[in-house]
Design a protein around this motif. Structure first.
Motif, PDB file in Angstrom:
ATOM      1  N   THR A 137       0.744  -1.325  -0.039  1.00  0.00           N
ATOM      2  CA  THR A 137      -0.140  -0.053   0.009  1.00  0.00           C
ATOM      3  C   THR A 137       0.985   1.357   0.050  1.00  0.00           C
ATOM      4  N   ALA A 138       0.366   2.209  -0.137  1.00  0.00           N
ATOM      5  CA  ALA A 138       0.992   3.598  -0.461  1.00  0.00           C
ATOM      6  C   ALA A 138       1.794   3.602   1.273  1.00  0.00           C
ATOM      7  N   ASN A 139       1.061   3.537   2.309  1.00  0.00           N
ATOM      8  CA  ASN A 139       1.794   3.900   3.485  1.00  0.00           C
ATOM      9  C   ASN A 139       2.768   2.800   3.789  1.00  0.00           C
ATOM     10  N   GLU A 140       2.734   1.532   3.186  1.00  0.00           N
ATOM     11  CA  GLU A 140       3.745   0.620   3.425  1.00  0.00           C
ATOM     12  C   GLU A 140       5.184   1.086   2.643  1.00  0.00           C
ATOM     13  N   LEU A 141       4.680   1.467   1.188  1.00  0.00           N
ATOM     14  CA  LEU A 141       5.901   2.073   0.666  1.00  0.00           C
ATOM     15  C   LEU A 141       6.462   3.101   1.074  1.00  0.00           C
ATOM     16  N   ILE A 142       5.827   4.089   1.740  1.00  0.00           N
ATOM     17  CA  ILE A 142       6.492   5.407   2.197  1.00  0.00           C
ATOM     18  C   ILE A 142       7.230   5.059   3.531  1.00  0.00           C
ATOM     19  N   ASN A 143       6.725   4.029   4.352  1.00  0.00           N
ATOM     20  CA  ASN A 143       7.458   3.608   5.275  1.00  0.00           C
ATOM     21  C   ASN A 143       8.939   2.869   4.821  1.00  0.00           C
ATOM     22  N   ARG A 144       8.455   1.997   3.645  1.00  0.00           N
ATOM     23  CA  ARG A 144       9.715   1.159   3.471  1.00  0.00           C
ATOM     24  C   ARG A 144      10.738   2.107   2.770  1.00  0.00           C
ATOM     25  N   VAL A 145      10.439   2.907   2.014  1.00  0.00           N
ATOM     26  CA  VAL A 145      11.249   3.799   1.241  1.00  0.00           C
ATOM     27  C   VAL A 145      11.863   5.045   2.005  1.00  0.00           C
ATOM     28  N   THR A 146      10.940   5.800   3.017  1.00  0.00           N
ATOM     29  CA  THR A 146      11.535   7.093   3.709  1.00  0.00           C
ATOM     30  C   THR A 146      11.558   6.799   5.252  1.00  0.00           C
ATOM     31  N   GLY A 147      11.299   5.819   5.788  1.00  0.00           N
ATOM     32  CA  GLY A 147      10.980   5.668   7.292  1.00  0.00           C
ATOM     33  C   GLY A 147       9.741   6.170   7.844  1.00  0.00           C
ATOM     34  N   ALA A 148       9.190   7.202   7.024  1.00  0.00           N
ATOM     35  CA  ALA A 148       7.862   7.948   7.614  1.00  0.00           C
ATOM     36  C   ALA A 148       6.669   7.143   7.774  1.00  0.00           C
ATOM     37  N   LYS A 149       5.961   7.489   8.595  1.00  0.00           N
ATOM     38  CA  LYS A 149       4.629   6.396   8.674  1.00  0.00           C
ATOM     39  C   LYS A 149       3.810   6.857   7.748  1.00  0.00           C
ATOM     40  N   SER A 150       3.668   8.000   7.017  1.00  0.00           N
ATOM     41  CA  SER A 150       2.839   8.536   5.996  1.00  0.00           C
ATOM     42  C   SER A 150       3.006   9.731   5.289  1.00  0.00           C
ATOM     43  N   ILE A 151       2.208  10.274   4.763  1.00  0.00           N
ATOM     44  CA  ILE A 151       2.480  11.850   4.118  1.00  0.00           C
ATOM     45  C   ILE A 151       2.857  12.682   5.178  1.00  0.00           C
ATOM     46  N   GLU A 152       4.035  13.668   4.763  1.00  0.00           N
ATOM     47  CA  GLU A 152       4.358  14.615   5.709  1.00  0.00           C
ATOM     48  C   GLU A 152       4.696  15.845   4.823  1.00  0.00           C
ATOM     49  N   ALA A 153       4.103  17.174   5.133  1.00  0.00           N
ATOM     50  CA  ALA A 153       4.111  18.274   4.485  1.00  0.00           C
ATOM     51  C   ALA A 153       5.396  18.849   4.269  1.00  0.00           C
ATOM     52  N   GLY A 154       6.296  18.698   5.507  1.00  0.00           N
ATOM     53  CA  GLY A 154       7.734  19.294   5.691  1.00  0.00           C
ATOM     54  C   GLY A 154       8.562  19.492   4.558  1.00  0.00           C
ATOM     55  N   PRO A 155       8.891  18.106   3.721  1.00  0.00           N
ATOM     56  CA  PRO A 155       9.850  18.302   2.826  1.00  0.00           C
ATOM     57  C   PRO A 155       9.290  19.229   1.691  1.00  0.00           C
ATOM     58  N   TYR A 156       8.212  19.052   1.221  1.00  0.00           N
ATOM     59  CA  TYR A 156       7.530  19.825   0.146  1.00  0.00           C
ATOM     60  C   TYR A 156       7.620  21.302   0.644  1.00  0.00           C
ATOM     61  N   LEU A 157       7.137  21.882   1.762  1.00  0.00           N
ATOM     62  CA  LEU A 157       7.278  22.847   1.906  1.00  0.00           C
ATOM     63  C   LEU A 157       8.501  23.744   1.956  1.00  0.00           C
ATOM     64  N   SER A 158       9.572  22.904   2.488  1.00  0.00           N
ATOM     65  CA  SER A 158      10.729  23.576   2.424  1.00  0.00           C
ATOM     66  C   SER A 158      11.189  23.687   1.123  1.00  0.00           C
ATOM     67  N   TYR A 159      10.898  22.723   0.036  1.00  0.00           N
ATOM     68  CA  TYR A 159      11.308  22.934  -1.358  1.00  0.00           C
ATOM     69  C   TYR A 159      10.790  24.023  -1.964  1.00  0.00           C
ATOM     70  N   VAL A 160       9.273  24.361  -1.815  1.00  0.00           N
ATOM     71  CA  VAL A 160       8.864  25.457  -2.583  1.00  0.00           C
ATOM     72  C   VAL A 160       9.327  26.745  -2.011  1.00  0.00           C
ATOM     73  N   LYS A 161       9.229  26.707  -0.649  1.00  0.00           N
ATOM     74  CA  LYS A 161       9.788  28.162  -0.001  1.00  0.00           C
ATOM     75  C   LYS A 161      11.193  28.420  -0.447  1.00  0.00           C
ATOM     76  N   GLU A 162      12.176  27.423  -0.632  1.00  0.00           N
ATOM     77  CA  GLU A 162      13.569  27.811  -0.826  1.00  0.00           C
ATOM     78  C   GLU A 162      13.607  28.124  -2.547  1.00  0.00           C
ATOM     79  N   LYS A 163      12.819  27.323  -3.282  1.00  0.00           N
ATOM     80  CA  LYS A 163      12.935  27.523  -4.796  1.00  0.00           C
ATOM     81  C   LYS A 163      12.302  28.873  -5.191  1.00  0.00           C
ATOM     82  N   TYR A 164      11.239  29.244  -4.603  1.00  0.00           N
ATOM     83  CA  TYR A 164      10.336  30.297  -4.949  1.00  0.00           C
ATOM     84  C   TYR A 164      10.788  31.522  -4.467  1.00  0.00           C
ATOM     85  N   SER A 165      11.557  31.601  -3.134  1.00  0.00           N
ATOM     86  CA  SER A 165      12.304  32.624  -2.310  1.00  0.00           C
ATOM     87  C   SER A 165      13.467  33.128  -3.254  1.00  0.00           C
ATOM     88  N   GLU A 166      13.903  31.912  -3.787  1.00  0.00           N
ATOM     89  CA  GLU A 166      15.263  32.386  -4.692  1.00  0.00           C
ATOM     90  C   GLU A 166      14.665  33.058  -5.871  1.00  0.00           C
TER      91      GLU A 166
END
Ligand code: ZN
Length: 500
Positions: free
Chosen positions: A467-496
């Motif tokens: 399942t999606a959560n199983e994959l997320i967990n196996r691949v990233t160690g996180a339990k499920s979706i987390e907004a942090g990485p995406y937010l850092s990406y857009v803030k950094e890219k578009y601030s520049e």
């Protein structure tokens, strides 16, 4: 037991053959079929879909599954995964009364026809009555499936199995708190980026020819696929060895065709790289729409709108379009393809405002299903939310509530998977960068194999096994979706880009 497993596999393969034939007919309908064929095609599709549904929910399949699910075997094995996934599909399918399935099929097909005309005439009132029926059928379907917390859970589960509305709402709220002020800050600095160079005449055939170059470079195998034109770009799979994509080309702008091609190419890479031994089985496709969208959005945006990607491709693009681009620097081009501008149409939205379009739909869908909002009041509610999130009021229904095909075809609960995909693309990408830190340098040399290999190994080859959560967990160690990485990406890219 070995024999029962073989019998089950053979049965499921027959059902899959029918469903794949349905897919070929749908592909033809959207790519080549003359409009006169619509009625006959709807009947062909209905007959085949009903046949596949009846074969699947048969007692014979049920008995095989119940015998086989008692066998204890390795969770990751192909056999155990097939039985597990088939059981889940079977239990869901059995909950839907055949009469409801038939009524939905008829209404959703009619819904699309009605919507097309209403949209062309910019008139919601023509669509209102059938949309009321569509919402009602979705409520009936949700009740038939059953749910614990929220009626929306039952519908979301069709597209993103196991995902709960409450979790999606929490993650979206987190995104919203950061994205709304970011968009406001960008709007105040809007003159920093000029994208007028993209809005000139770009020969359609030349655009098509250019798009095929990165499409094949990222790994799309043309011997096991093809690209055609259609009104709405999509990806469809008939087999691991036949995964097709479509795109659309505008002669007065550069962007939609190329980024659409990379987007659909991302979906197609997932389907083409399912392990060959899963071909013809119930496991031979992507596991959820959110995971699928993480692939398409990653290739389209994180790769396709990055500076390093264009360090390699821009000189080539300038050769394809010397009149339009020969005096435009790489930096100006990079800024232009990343312009952020609140606008009416979701599918044409930039990376940052795109999610605001999804929040709006997610909220309205919940209000419709819980009957807090009447379909008759939907256009006003839509416009109010557009004003709230994007500061705009649509000039007509076609630019507003009628713009998307999804509701007309019966899909309610589908929209959140787009933003889930955006979020997931960055959860995965951050993990990839830990494993392969020089990836951007590889893109700048036109090399994408390491990225594709990583995805093939970690995600693609498993098909629907996890399942999606199983994959997320196996691949990233996180339990499920987390907004942090995406937010850092857009803030950094578009601030520049916007010098915030
Ligand atoms: Zn997509």
């Amino acid at each position: 037991m070995e024999q029962k497993l073989d019998t089950l596999k053979a049965k499921l393969k027959e059902i899959k053959n029918i469903n794949d034939a349905v897919a070929v007919l749908s592909w033809d309908q959207q790519v080549f079929m003359p409009s006169g064929g619509a009625t006959a095609r709807a009947e062909q599709l209905a007959t085949l879909s009903k046949l596949a549904h009846e074969m699947f929910i048969s007692d014979e399949v049920g008995e095989l599954l119940s015998d086989l699910s008692e066998v204890n075997s390795d969770y990751d094995s192909d056999a155990a995964s097939m039985v597990r996934v088939a059981c889940r599909d079977y239990e869901k399918a059995r909950k839907l009364p055949p009469d409801l399935v038939e009524e939905m099929s008829r209404t959703f097909s009619l819904g699309q026809q009605t919507w097309m005309k209403a949209r062309a005439e910019k008139d919601f009132s023509q669509f209102q009555e059938i949309l009321e029926k569509i919402v009602d059928l979705n409520i009936q379907m949700a009740e038939a499936y059953g749910y614990d917390e929220s009626i929306y859970d039952a519908l979301l589960d069709q597209y993103e199995p196991e995902m709960k509305t409450e979790h999606v709402a929490k993650v979206f709220a987190e995104l919203k708190t950061e994205l709304v002020p970011l968009v406001q800050a960008i709007v105040e600095n809007k003159d920093v980026v000029d994208n007028s160079i993209l809005k000139q005449e770009y020969d359609e055939t030349t655009q098509w020819g250019f798009g095929l170059i990165p499409l094949q470079a990222i790994g799309y195998d043309m011997r096991r696929g093809r690209q055609d034109k259609s009104a709405h770009p999509f990806t469809i799979s008939f087999s691991v060895n036949d995964v097709r994509i479509t795109t659309r080309v505008y002669k007065d702008q550069f962007g939609p065709a190329l980024f659409g091609t990379l987007h659909e190419g991302g979906h197609a890479l997932y389907e083409q790289n399912v392990a060959p031994e899963l071909e013809g089985t119930i496991l031979a496709s992507g596991t959820s729409l959110g995971i699928h969208e993480s692939q398409s959005r990653l290739w389209e945006n994180v790769v396709g709108r990055s500076k390093s990607f264009w360090q390699f491709y821009y000189p080539n693009l300038q050769k394809f379009f010397p009149n339009q681009l020969k005096d435009v620097s790489l930096d100006s081009f990079y800024q232009a393809i990343n312009k952020v501008k609140p606008d009416f149409i979701r599918v044409e939205a930039d990376e940052v405002t795109y999610n605001l379009h999804i929040f709006l739909r997610f909220e309205l869908e919940q209000e419709l299903l819980t009957k807090r909002l009447k379909v008759a009041d939907l256009p006003d509610a839509w416009n109010a939310k557009m004003e709230e999130y994007l500061g705009l009021t649509p000039p007509d229904d076609a630019m507003g509530v009628l713009q998307d095909i999804h509701w007309s075809g019966g899909s309610i609960g589908y929209f959140p998977t787009y933003t889930l995909g955006n979020i997931l693309s960055l959860q995965f990408y951050n993990q990839i960068l830990q494993d392969i830190p020089d990836l951007p340098e590889q893109f700048a040399r036109g090399e994408f194999e390491a990225l594709l290999d990583w995805f093939r190994e970690k995600i693609h080859r498993h098909g629907r096994k996890f399942t999606a959560n199983e994959l997320i967990n196996r691949v990233t160690g996180a339990k499920s979706i987390e907004a942090g990485p995406y937010l850092s990406y857009v803030k950094e890219k578009y601030s520049e880009i916007y010098k915030l």
